[in-house]
Write a protein that holds these residues in place. Structure first.
Motif, mmCIF file in Angstrom:
data_model
loop_
_atom_site.group_PDB
_atom_site.id
_atom_site.type_symbol
_atom_site.label_atom_id
_atom_site.label_comp_id
_atom_site.label_asym_id
_atom_site.label_seq_id
_atom_site.Cartn_x
_atom_site.Cartn_y
_atom_site.Cartn_z
ATOM 1 N N GLU A 126 10.365 11.762 -13.510
ATOM 2 C CA GLU A 126 9.145 12.356 -12.959
ATOM 3 C C GLU A 126 9.503 13.557 -12.080
ATOM 4 O O GLU A 126 8.852 14.600 -12.132
ATOM 5 C CB GLU A 126 8.365 11.322 -12.150
ATOM 6 N N GLN A 162 10.794 16.329 -14.278
ATOM 7 C CA GLN A 162 9.675 16.926 -15.016
ATOM 8 C C GLN A 162 8.922 17.923 -14.149
ATOM 9 O O GLN A 162 8.474 18.966 -14.623
ATOM 10 C CB GLN A 162 8.725 15.837 -15.502
ATOM 11 N N ASP A 201 1.442 11.449 -10.751
ATOM 12 C CA ASP A 201 2.593 11.754 -11.595
ATOM 13 C C ASP A 201 2.916 13.236 -11.481
ATOM 14 O O ASP A 201 2.240 13.983 -10.753
ATOM 15 C CB ASP A 201 2.338 11.354 -13.056
ATOM 16 N N SER A 202 3.953 13.665 -12.211
ATOM 17 C CA SER A 202 4.411 15.049 -12.086
ATOM 18 C C SER A 202 3.357 16.040 -12.576
ATOM 19 O O SER A 202 3.254 17.159 -12.057
ATOM 20 C CB SER A 202 5.718 15.239 -12.864
ATOM 21 N N TRP A 258 4.792 13.244 -2.418
ATOM 22 C CA TRP A 258 5.778 14.133 -3.037
ATOM 23 C C TRP A 258 6.277 15.123 -1.998
ATOM 24 O O TRP A 258 5.521 15.575 -1.137
ATOM 25 C CB TRP A 258 5.158 14.918 -4.188
#
Length: 283
Positions: free
Chosen positions: A27, A30, A96-97, A129
């Motif tokens: 992740e 990515q 998510d990414s 993040w």
């Protein structure tokens, strides 16, 4: 089979943990890939269009705790990263990414499209993040502008010597370029102008284009191309960055170019510290 599975339950558990860690790592990687793809093309950002930029290099020293908000300079000093400039993006919410990249594009385009940054570290924990972008100290001892320009030429000719994929374009091997002192002068002028006036663009501050600069230097061209870079302190890093960027790579592999001049310039007061220009031409 059942006995084998039961006997290796701990091993299987360990593999499960390793798999989970690799999912997390993927992740993060990515997101780095998405940021680099975003940088590789001109993007609208704050009512301006960015330049095509080489990819950022992942550096483990920039991978800091996702939920940490301490002093960045102290954290990087402890990690032995000799940074000059650093900026962190903290996100809370992306699952998510892909969602993280959407947030980056919407709110932090100016940061990730800043040409001074050359390294990146990404971490995440749950929906938190942390993206750290930095520029390290210039540590290489470079020769003069013409010497390093000719080192750029040698590396480019080595790259042209074999077939290469530049983004979606496939290029056959191309013949070597020859050094042109007039293009070298034009490249040196632009590198020095960017360094002294703290900007990064193919257009100079008067609106002049690469073709204009070549003509002013005395080079009458049928075709002109230009690659620029900032913040990188060796010819190898510069050319590797260009080869990883589709537009820059296409200039390097273009069989219609015959000559090249290149140079760098340094100004400690500028954001990126060091600026490079390579001018490709055919008379």
């Amino acid at each position: 089979m059942r006995r084998h599975f039961t006997f290796n339950r701990l091993a299987a558990l360990s593999l499960g943990l390793m798999f989970s860690a690799s999912v997390l790592a993927s992740e993060e990687s990515q997101l780095v890939d998405s940021i680099n793809a975003y940088r590789s093309q001109a993007q609208p950002c704050n009512a301006q269009a960015s330049q095509e930029l080489p990819p950022l290099t992942s550096d483990t020293r920039l991978v800091l705790p996702a939920n940490g908000f301490g002093d960045l300079q102290s954290a990087l000093a402890q990690a032995a990263y000799p940074m000059v400039n650093v900026q962190a993006i903290n996100l809370s919410g992306p699952r998510d990414s892909q969602a993280a990249m959407k947030a980056v594009r919407e709110s932090f385009c100016k940061v990730v499209l800043d040409p001074q940054f050359v390294d990146i570290g990404v971490s995440h924990s749950g929906q938190d993040w942390r993206i750290v972008l930095a520029r390290p100290l210039l540590t290489s001892r470079l020769g003069d502008a013409q010497t390093e320009g000719q080192n750029i030429l040698a590396l480019i000719n080595s790259a042209r010597n074999q077939p290469r994929q530049c983004g979606t374009q496939a290029f056959a091997a191309a013949g070597p370029l020859t050094w042109n002192a007039t293009l070298g002068t034009a490249a040196n002028t632009h590198s020095r102008d960017m360094a002294n006036n703290n900007y990064f663009d193919h257009k100079d501050q008067t609106g002049g284009t690469p073709g204009d600069r070549a003509e002013l230097a005395g080079y009458i061209a049928q075709q002109i191309g230009e690659n620029i870079a900032a913040g990188l302190d060796t010819p190898r890093k510069v050319v590797d960055g260009w080869l990883a960027s589709p537009g820059h790579c296409a200039n390097i592999m273009n069989p219609q170019f015959r000559e090249l001049g290149a140079a760098y310039a340094v100004d400690p007061k500028s954001d990126a510290g060091i600026y490079w220009t390579a001018m490709f031409g055919t008379q």
